[in-house]
Design an enzyme around this catalytic site. Structure first.
Site, PDB file in Angstrom:
ATOM      1  N   MET A 126       0.851  -1.199   0.000  1.00 25.68           N
ATOM      2  CA  MET A 126       0.000   0.000   0.000  1.00 25.68           C
ATOM      3  C   MET A 126       0.882   1.243   0.000  1.00 25.68           C
ATOM      4  O   MET A 126       0.723   2.152  -0.807  1.00 25.68           O
ATOM      5  CB  MET A 126      -0.861   0.033   1.281  1.00 25.68           C
ATOM      6  CG  MET A 126      -1.778  -1.145   1.453  1.00 25.68           C
ATOM      7  SD  MET A 126      -2.631  -1.157   3.052  1.00 25.68           S
ATOM      8  CE  MET A 126      -1.470  -2.036   4.065  1.00 25.68           C
ATOM      9  N   GLY A 130       5.722   8.735  -1.208  1.00 17.96           N
ATOM     10  CA  GLY A 130       5.031  10.014  -0.983  1.00 17.96           C
ATOM     11  C   GLY A 130       3.777   9.914  -0.145  1.00 17.96           C
ATOM     12  O   GLY A 130       3.187  10.920   0.212  1.00 17.96           O
ATOM     13  N   GLY A 132       1.670   7.476   3.013  1.00 22.12           N
ATOM     14  CA  GLY A 132       1.523   6.321   3.901  1.00 22.12           C
ATOM     15  C   GLY A 132       0.188   6.403   4.616  1.00 22.12           C
ATOM     16  O   GLY A 132      -0.741   5.666   4.309  1.00 22.12           O
ATOM     17  N   SER A 133       0.079   7.361   5.523  1.00 25.31           N
ATOM     18  CA  SER A 133      -1.179   7.501   6.277  1.00 25.31           C
ATOM     19  C   SER A 133      -2.347   7.824   5.355  1.00 25.31           C
ATOM     20  O   SER A 133      -3.457   7.328   5.548  1.00 25.31           O
ATOM     21  CB  SER A 133      -1.044   8.630   7.304  1.00 25.31           C
ATOM     22  OG  SER A 133       0.025   8.374   8.172  1.00 25.31           O
ATOM     23  N   PHE A 157       8.659   0.285   2.191  1.00 23.38           N
ATOM     24  CA  PHE A 157       8.405  -0.300   3.527  1.00 23.38           C
ATOM     25  C   PHE A 157       7.596  -1.600   3.431  1.00 23.38           C
ATOM     26  O   PHE A 157       6.785  -1.872   4.306  1.00 23.38           O
ATOM     27  CB  PHE A 157       7.630   0.672   4.441  1.00 23.38           C
ATOM     28  CG  PHE A 157       8.278   1.992   4.700  1.00 23.38           C
ATOM     29  CD1 PHE A 157       9.647   2.144   4.678  1.00 23.38           C
ATOM     30  CD2 PHE A 157       7.492   3.108   5.017  1.00 23.38           C
ATOM     31  CE1 PHE A 157      10.237   3.378   4.953  1.00 23.38           C
ATOM     32  CE2 PHE A 157       8.069   4.338   5.289  1.00 23.38           C
ATOM     33  CZ  PHE A 157       9.447   4.475   5.259  1.00 23.38           C
ATOM     34  N   ILE A 158       7.769  -2.365   2.382  1.00 22.43           N
ATOM     35  CA  ILE A 158       6.901  -3.541   2.217  1.00 22.43           C
ATOM     36  C   ILE A 158       7.470  -4.757   2.952  1.00 22.43           C
ATOM     37  O   ILE A 158       8.527  -5.294   2.589  1.00 22.43           O
ATOM     38  CB  ILE A 158       6.663  -3.851   0.715  1.00 22.43           C
ATOM     39  CG1 ILE A 158       6.151  -2.586   0.001  1.00 22.43           C
ATOM     40  CG2 ILE A 158       5.707  -5.027   0.534  1.00 22.43           C
ATOM     41  CD1 ILE A 158       4.949  -1.890   0.656  1.00 22.43           C
ATOM     42  N   GLU A 244      -5.674  -6.549  11.003  1.00 20.88           N
ATOM     43  CA  GLU A 244      -4.242  -6.238  11.104  1.00 20.88           C
ATOM     44  C   GLU A 244      -3.960  -5.510  12.420  1.00 20.88           C
ATOM     45  O   GLU A 244      -3.003  -5.816  13.126  1.00 20.88           O
ATOM     46  CB  GLU A 244      -3.796  -5.375   9.917  1.00 20.88           C
ATOM     47  CG  GLU A 244      -2.316  -5.014  10.024  1.00 20.88           C
ATOM     48  CD  GLU A 244      -1.754  -4.236   8.831  1.00 20.88           C
ATOM     49  OE1 GLU A 244      -2.523  -3.868   7.927  1.00 20.88           O
ATOM     50  OE2 GLU A 244      -0.537  -4.008   8.828  1.00 20.88           O
ATOM     51  N   ARG A 245      -4.816  -4.569  12.756  1.00 22.06           N
ATOM     52  CA  ARG A 245      -4.592  -3.786  13.986  1.00 22.06           C
ATOM     53  C   ARG A 245      -4.765  -4.649  15.228  1.00 22.06           C
ATOM     54  O   ARG A 245      -4.013  -4.510  16.195  1.00 22.06           O
ATOM     55  CB  ARG A 245      -5.539  -2.581  13.988  1.00 22.06           C
ATOM     56  CG  ARG A 245      -5.064  -1.595  12.950  1.00 22.06           C
ATOM     57  CD  ARG A 245      -6.028  -0.499  12.609  1.00 22.06           C
ATOM     58  NE  ARG A 245      -5.422   0.267  11.512  1.00 22.06           N
ATOM     59  CZ  ARG A 245      -6.074   1.047  10.675  1.00 22.06           C
ATOM     60  NH1 ARG A 245      -7.375   1.211  10.799  1.00 22.06           N
ATOM     61  NH2 ARG A 245      -5.419   1.689   9.725  1.00 22.06           N
ATOM     62  N   LEU A 339      15.237  -0.621  34.383  1.00 15.41           N
ATOM     63  CA  LEU A 339      15.574  -1.450  35.551  1.00 15.41           C
ATOM     64  C   LEU A 339      16.728  -2.418  35.257  1.00 15.41           C
ATOM     65  O   LEU A 339      17.269  -3.037  36.171  1.00 15.41           O
ATOM     66  CB  LEU A 339      14.336  -2.212  36.032  1.00 15.41           C
ATOM     67  CG  LEU A 339      13.254  -1.310  36.655  1.00 15.41           C
ATOM     68  CD1 LEU A 339      11.973  -2.104  36.918  1.00 15.41           C
ATOM     69  CD2 LEU A 339      13.738  -0.656  37.942  1.00 15.41           C
TER      70      LEU A 339
HETATM   71  C1  FAD Z   1       8.823  -1.926   9.471  1.00 11.17           C
HETATM   72  C2  FAD Z   1       7.667  -1.444   8.636  1.00 11.17           C
HETATM   73  C3  FAD Z   1       6.861  -2.367   7.976  1.00 11.17           C
HETATM   74  C4  FAD Z   1       5.825  -1.931   7.165  1.00 11.17           C
HETATM   75  N1  FAD Z   1       5.092  -2.848   6.442  1.00 11.17           N
HETATM   76  C5  FAD Z   1       4.247  -2.392   5.484  1.00 11.17           C
HETATM   77  C6  FAD Z   1       3.652  -3.305   4.539  1.00 11.17           C
HETATM   78  O1  FAD Z   1       3.871  -4.538   4.584  1.00 11.17           O
HETATM   79  N2  FAD Z   1       2.848  -2.801   3.572  1.00 11.17           N
HETATM   80  C7  FAD Z   1       2.580  -1.464   3.482  1.00 11.17           C
HETATM   81  O2  FAD Z   1       1.849  -1.085   2.587  1.00 11.17           O
HETATM   82  N3  FAD Z   1       3.107  -0.575   4.366  1.00 11.17           N
HETATM   83  C8  FAD Z   1       3.940  -1.009   5.344  1.00 11.17           C
HETATM   84  N4  FAD Z   1       4.523  -0.113   6.220  1.00 11.17           N
HETATM   85  C9  FAD Z   1       4.186   1.302   6.119  1.00 11.17           C
HETATM   86  C10 FAD Z   1       3.424   1.847   7.323  1.00 11.17           C
HETATM   87  O3  FAD Z   1       2.110   1.361   7.345  1.00 11.17           O
HETATM   88  C11 FAD Z   1       3.509   3.382   7.218  1.00 11.17           C
HETATM   89  O4  FAD Z   1       4.858   3.738   7.535  1.00 11.17           O
HETATM   90  C12 FAD Z   1       2.553   4.081   8.155  1.00 11.17           C
HETATM   91  O5  FAD Z   1       1.211   3.887   7.752  1.00 11.17           O
HETATM   92  C13 FAD Z   1       2.826   5.598   8.199  1.00 11.17           C
HETATM   93  O6  FAD Z   1       2.948   6.161   6.928  1.00 11.17           O
HETATM   94  P1  FAD Z   1       4.214   7.094   6.621  1.00 11.17           P
HETATM   95  O7  FAD Z   1       5.421   6.361   7.034  1.00 11.17           O
HETATM   96  O8  FAD Z   1       4.114   7.553   5.224  1.00 11.17           O
HETATM   97  O9  FAD Z   1       4.048   8.334   7.606  1.00 11.17           O
HETATM   98  P2  FAD Z   1       3.274   9.696   7.279  1.00 11.17           P
HETATM   99  O10 FAD Z   1       1.930   9.392   6.749  1.00 11.17           O
HETATM  100  O11 FAD Z   1       4.177  10.576   6.496  1.00 11.17           O
HETATM  101  O12 FAD Z   1       3.127  10.301   8.742  1.00 11.17           O
HETATM  102  C14 FAD Z   1       4.094  11.153   9.366  1.00 11.17           C
HETATM  103  C15 FAD Z   1       3.506  11.631  10.703  1.00 11.17           C
HETATM  104  O13 FAD Z   1       2.313  12.411  10.443  1.00 11.17           O
HETATM  105  C16 FAD Z   1       1.260  11.900  11.233  1.00 11.17           C
HETATM  106  N5  FAD Z   1      -0.018  12.058  10.557  1.00 11.17           N
HETATM  107  C17 FAD Z   1      -0.336  11.682   9.294  1.00 11.17           C
HETATM  108  N6  FAD Z   1      -1.635  11.947   9.039  1.00 11.17           N
HETATM  109  C18 FAD Z   1      -2.146  12.484  10.185  1.00 11.17           C
HETATM  110  C19 FAD Z   1      -3.432  12.977  10.559  1.00 11.17           C
HETATM  111  N7  FAD Z   1      -4.479  12.929   9.720  1.00 11.17           N
HETATM  112  N8  FAD Z   1      -3.597  13.484  11.800  1.00 11.17           N
HETATM  113  C20 FAD Z   1      -2.542  13.515  12.652  1.00 11.17           C
HETATM  114  N9  FAD Z   1      -1.325  13.064  12.365  1.00 11.17           N
HETATM  115  C21 FAD Z   1      -1.121  12.565  11.147  1.00 11.17           C
HETATM  116  C22 FAD Z   1       1.588  10.423  11.401  1.00 11.17           C
HETATM  117  O14 FAD Z   1       0.896   9.879  12.497  1.00 11.17           O
HETATM  118  C23 FAD Z   1       3.084  10.481  11.610  1.00 11.17           C
HETATM  119  O15 FAD Z   1       3.360  10.782  12.949  1.00 11.17           O
HETATM  120  C24 FAD Z   1       5.547  -0.539   7.063  1.00 11.17           C
HETATM  121  C25 FAD Z   1       6.326   0.389   7.744  1.00 11.17           C
HETATM  122  C26 FAD Z   1       7.403  -0.035   8.492  1.00 11.17           C
HETATM  123  C27 FAD Z   1       8.284   1.003   9.130  1.00 11.17           C
END
Ligand code: FAD
Length: 381
Positions: A126, A130, A132-133, A157-158, A244-245, A339
């Site tokens: 997913m 550019g 993630g969230s 990050f897959i 997942e969660r 500790l």
């Molecule tokens: C070890 C690892 C394994 C992973 N495995 C997978 C996988 O198998 N498949 C996959 O698709 N992805 C995977 N991910 C991706 C992971 O789901 C994303 O890193 C995560 O969803 C956050 O997206 P981002 O890194 O782009 O952060 P960003 O979206 O850039 O977020 C940056 C900060 O902004 C905050 N933020 C963003 N939007 C809001 C909002 N609306 N309100 C308040 N705060 C906000 C976030 O909470 C965060 O603190 C993995 C990541 C890691 C590190």
């Protein structure tokens, strides 16, 4: 207080998982951590034992066990043993359920037997560099041309990205005013022309898990590799992210319980000022406080797992349990590490590895800030 969600058959399964981990995983785990990857053949061993396809119906080569509890036992035992099996959890708890739920009969017959046997491992892609969230901002695209989807874009990050044979890719297939519409799921064979893997990303924790960048350069994906309906992926993701969660909450809870257990033992052995560290009031209060949090987490988790077993866990409830258990985990492990004194900072001590491994739980599966957005919506905010 004893947890009561498991039955005798789950406990029998627990024994076999524990034996497998002790023999086939624990002795090799430091090598896999150093290599940054679990060897692919290990998944075939897991498949041979029927562990990967537990929830796959018998007619597709699986164990035919319904529900989440077997996967939960599996996840608990991995946490207890202090190991992770790369993309195995994603394969079992995310990718297979997508195919089971959204796949056609023909797709299930095509992919599930190999996936249950560990011959082909799955990953879900997913996240992009550019976005993630904000999943609706996905830029990877696919357009239908002469019986194929032509897929272009990049993911990052897959989990399991290096070992994956099949990748479920979220791509934009049509444009709509509502950005949540128009995303689709495509199952991509890793041997397709134009598919590339980038680096196995170097992480601060979960060292044995391969986490990779993936590239799609005009990959021709057969039209019948579309999973579910065109344009409806956002809806599917929202549904499947609940499990997942819950899975992340479970792994976090078990690791918090373990941190507490190993620290109780450590402070009894370690002495300072001629007395066991456990005899200081601060130590007792710190660990008693950890116990209170961990006990509350277990009660909340059990309640959520029961609700999930009967299909009643809502998105906001899954977010609530994810936030609670992951934040408890991070707090408890931090206090337990303290500790251990300086030994807590040494990777040869399990608490140090737990500290770095656990930090991700508040980030992946949707950050805890995003969980709070979901919870706030459920409050009418
Ligand atoms: C070890 C690892 C394994 C992973 N495995 C997978 C996988 O198998 N498949 C996959 O698709 N992805 C995977 N991910 C991706 C992971 O789901 C994303 O890193 C995560 O969803 C956050 O997206 P981002 O890194 O782009 O952060 P960003 O979206 O850039 O977020 C940056 C900060 O902004 C905050 N933020 C963003 N939007 C809001 C909002 N609306 N309100 C308040 N705060 C906000 C976030 O909470 C965060 O603190 C993995 C990541 C890691 C590190």
């Amino acid at each position: 207080m004893q947890t009561s969600i498991y039955h005798a058959e789950h406990e029998a399964f627990r024994k076999s998982v524990r034996a497998f981990l002790a023999k086939e995983v624990v002795p090799h785990f430091p090598d896999w951590e150093a290599a940054g990857c679990v060897p692919h053949e290990v998944y075939q061993k897991l498949g041979d034992l029927g562990m990967l396809g537990l929830r796959v119906p018998v007619e597709y080569g699986g164990g035919g066990e319904d529900g989440f509890l077997y996967s939960s036992v599996w996840s608990e035992e991995c946490s207890r043993a202090g190991v992770s099996l790369g993309g195995a959890a994603t394969h079992m708890n995310l990718v297979i359920p997508y195919i089971l739920r959204q796949g056609t009969e023909e797709q299930k017959r095509r992919w599930l037997p190999d996936m249950a046997a560990g011959r082909r491992m799955g990953a879900i892609a997913m996240t992009e560099p550019g976005t993630g969230s904000d999943l609706a901002g996905i830029r990877t695209t696919a357009r239908l041309e002469g019986g194929h989807w032509v897929l272009s874009g990049g993911k990052t990050f897959i989990t399991g990205g290096i070992n994956a044979d099949l990748v479920v890719v979220v791509a934009r297939t049509s444009e709509h005013a509502d950005r949540r519409v128009g995303l689709s799921l495509l199952v991509v064979n890793a041997d397709s022309e134009g598919f590339g893997r980038g680096r196995n990303l170097e992480k601060i924790g979960l060292k044995a898990t391969d986490t990779a960048e993936l590239f799609f350069d005009d990959v021709a994906v057969p039209a019948d590799h579309l999973l579910g309906e065109e344009g409806q992926a956002f809806r599917y993701l929202a549904h499947n992210l609940v499990q997942e969660r819950l899975g992340i909450a479970l792994g976090s809870q078990v690791s918090a319980e373990k941190a507490l257990r190993i620290t109780v033992s450590y402070v009894k052995d370690r002495t300072a000022f001629g007395r066991p560290v456990s005899s200081f009031q601060n130590t007792k209060f710190e660990l008693a406080s950890c116990h209170v949090e961990v006990t509350a987490g277990r009660a909340l988790l059990d309640q959520a797992m029961r609700a999930h077993e009967i299909g009643e866990l809502t998105a906001a409830e899954a977010s609530t349990v994810k936030v609670y258990c992951t934040e408890t985990q991070n707090r408890v492990i931090d206090r337990c590490l303290q500790l251990h004194g300086g030994y807590g900072f040494m990777r040869e001590y399990e608490i140090a590895r737990m500290y770095t491994d656990s930090r991700i739980s508040r980030i992946y599966g949707g950050t805890n800030e995003v969980q709070r957005v979901i919870i706030a919506k459920s409050l009418g905010l």
